[in-house]
Scaffold this motif. Structure first.
Motif, short mmCIF file in Angstrom:
data_model
loop_
_atom_site.label_atom_id
_atom_site.label_comp_id
_atom_site.label_asym_id
_atom_site.label_seq_id
_atom_site.Cartn_x
_atom_site.Cartn_y
_atom_site.Cartn_z
N TYR A 100 0.80 -1.22 0.00
CA TYR A 100 0.00 0.00 0.00
C TYR A 100 0.83 1.27 0.00
CZ TYR A 100 -4.40 -2.51 0.63
OH TYR A 100 -5.51 -3.30 0.43
N ASP A 101 1.99 1.28 0.66
CA ASP A 101 2.76 2.53 0.76
C ASP A 101 3.79 2.71 -0.36
OD1 ASP A 101 4.22 0.36 1.75
OD2 ASP A 101 5.43 1.61 3.06
N LEU B 21 5.80 6.31 -1.65
CA LEU B 21 7.23 6.42 -1.34
C LEU B 21 8.08 6.60 -2.59
CD1 LEU B 21 7.57 3.62 1.38
CD2 LEU B 21 8.04 6.06 1.73
N ASN B 22 7.69 5.98 -3.68
CA ASN B 22 8.55 5.91 -4.86
C ASN B 22 8.21 6.90 -5.97
OD1 ASN B 22 10.00 3.68 -3.80
ND2 ASN B 22 8.40 2.28 -4.50
N VAL C 197 -4.61 8.36 1.02
CA VAL C 197 -3.54 8.78 0.11
C VAL C 197 -4.06 8.91 -1.32
CG1 VAL C 197 -1.33 8.08 -0.91
CG2 VAL C 197 -1.71 7.84 1.55
N CYS C 198 -4.86 7.96 -1.76
CA CYS C 198 -5.39 8.02 -3.13
C CYS C 198 -6.30 9.23 -3.31
CB CYS C 198 -6.14 6.73 -3.45
SG CYS C 198 -5.05 5.31 -3.65
N SER C 199 -6.97 9.64 -2.24
CA SER C 199 -7.79 10.85 -2.31
C SER C 199 -6.91 12.09 -2.50
CB SER C 199 -8.62 11.00 -1.03
OG SER C 199 -9.58 9.96 -0.92
N VAL D 103 2.91 10.21 2.72
CA VAL D 103 3.65 9.19 3.47
C VAL D 103 3.22 9.19 4.94
CG1 VAL D 103 5.94 8.48 4.25
CG2 VAL D 103 5.61 9.23 1.88
N SER D 104 2.89 10.36 5.46
CA SER D 104 2.46 10.47 6.85
C SER D 104 1.10 9.82 7.09
CB SER D 104 2.40 11.93 7.28
OG SER D 104 3.69 12.53 7.21
#
Length: 264
Positions: free
Chosen positions: A22-23, A27-28, A112-114, A231-232
Motif C-alpha cells: 500500500y505505501d 514512497l517511490n 492517500v489516493c484521495s 507518506v504520513s
C-alpha cells in the motif's frame, strides 16, 4: 541524465501504478502520481488476507512473544508450509488479526489516493509474510490487471525496479512485465525508497544498459509537501520503517528525490 519528459514523452499518457504494498507508490513515485492525467490507476498487488480454518487459528490475538517464538514458527511451517507469523505486521506493532491489519492499511491507502485523486484497486495476492497465493491467484491478479489497463486505455505501467530484491516487489515486477507484453504499454521503473538513497544530482542505480531514458527528479516545494503528507498517512508503516533504518529516511534529501527509468 534525461528529463522526466523523456521518460514520459506525453503528459496525456495515463499510467497504471503496479506496486506490491500500500505505501510503495507514495514512497517511490509521488511526482508522477501527482501529475498523471485522469483515468490513471493504482494497483496494489498484496491486498489479500489468508483464509481457511488453519489460517484462522494463526490469526488469533496472541502476544507477539508467542507468535514469534520458535515453537510457533515451527508449527506454522509444519502446518502451512513455511515459517510465517506476520513478520512485518509484528514489526509494526500489530497484535490483532490479519483481517484487521489489512482493513487499517487499506483505510490509510484510501486517504492517500484521495490526495492524489487516483483510483485504487487490490489485486488480492498474499503478502509473502502470510504465505503463497499460488499460480491460480497470480493468474487471477494478472487477468484483473489486464482488464483494468485495457478498460482505462493505459499507456504506461510504473513499477519497482527490474532487479527488486523483496519477494513481493519482484512478483509485482513480474506481473507488470506480463501486463506490458500483453497490452503493449510502456514500462517505467522507479528506484525504491527508502531502501535506495540517491543524490539530488544522480541516481545511485542508473543502468544505461536497459533503460531507454532515465531521470532523477528533485521534488519542488509543493510536491514535496504533498508527498510528505501522503507518506504520513501510513503511520502503521512508519513505525516499521523507523525501526528498520538508522538514517532519517523521511528527510527531504532522501525522500525528496525520485528516479525513473523507461524500459520499453
Amino acid at each position: 541524465m534525461d528529463t522526466l519528459e523523456s521518460v514520459f514523452p506525453s503528459a496525456d499518457v495515463k499510467c497504471a501504478f503496479i506496486f506490491a504494498h500500500y505505501d510503495d507508490a507514495a514512497l517511490n513515485v509521488s511526482k508522477v502520481l501527482d501529475s498523471c492525467p485522469p483515468g490513471s490507476i493504482d494497483m496494489v498487488l498484496c491486498s489479500a488476507v489468508p483464509s481457511g480454518r488453519l489460517n484462522s487459528l494463526r490469526q488469533m490475538q496472541l502476544p507477539s512473544r508467542i507468535r514469534r517464538s520458535r515453537a510457533s514458527i515451527l508449527l506454522n511451517h509444519a502446518i502451512l508450509g513455511r515459517p510465517v507469523y506476520g513478520e512485518w505486521d509484528d514489526h509494526c506493532g500489530f497484535s490483532v488479526s490479519t483481517q484487521e491489519v489489512m482493513r487499517e492499511r487499506s483505510a490509510e491507502h484510501d486517504r492517500v489516493c484521495s490526495l492524489f485523486d487516483v483510483d485504487s484497486f487490490g489485486l488480492d495476492v498474499l503478502d509473502s509474510q502470510y504465505g503463497r497465493s499460488g499460480r491460480k491467484g497470480e493468474e487471477k491478479a494478472l487477468a484483473r490487471a489486464l482488464d483494468l489497463v485495457r478498460d482505462r486505455e493505459i499507456g504506461a505501467v510504473v513499477t519497482h525496479p527490474l532487479d527488486a530484491q523483496h519477494p513481493d516487489h519482484a512478483k509485482a515486477v513480474k506481473l507488470a512485465l506480463a501486463v506490458c507484453k500483453s497490452a503493449g504499454t510502456s514500462l517505467v521503473t522507479a528506484c525504491e525508497r527508502p531502501y535506495t538513497v540517491c543524490s539530488a544530482a544522480e541516481c545511485s542505480h542508473r543502468n544505461p544498459g536497459y533503460a531507454r531514458a532515465s531521470a532523477t527528479v528533485n521534488l519542488d516545494d509543493r510536491t514535496w509537501k504533498l508527498k510528505h503528507e501522503a507518506v504520513s498517512c501510513y503511520p502503521t508503516q512508519i513505525v516499521g520503517l523507523d525501526g528498520s533504518f538508522t538514517y532519517d529516511w523521511m528527510a527531504r534529501p532522501h525522500l525528496g528525490v525520485e528516479c525513473y527509468q523507461r524500459i520499453r
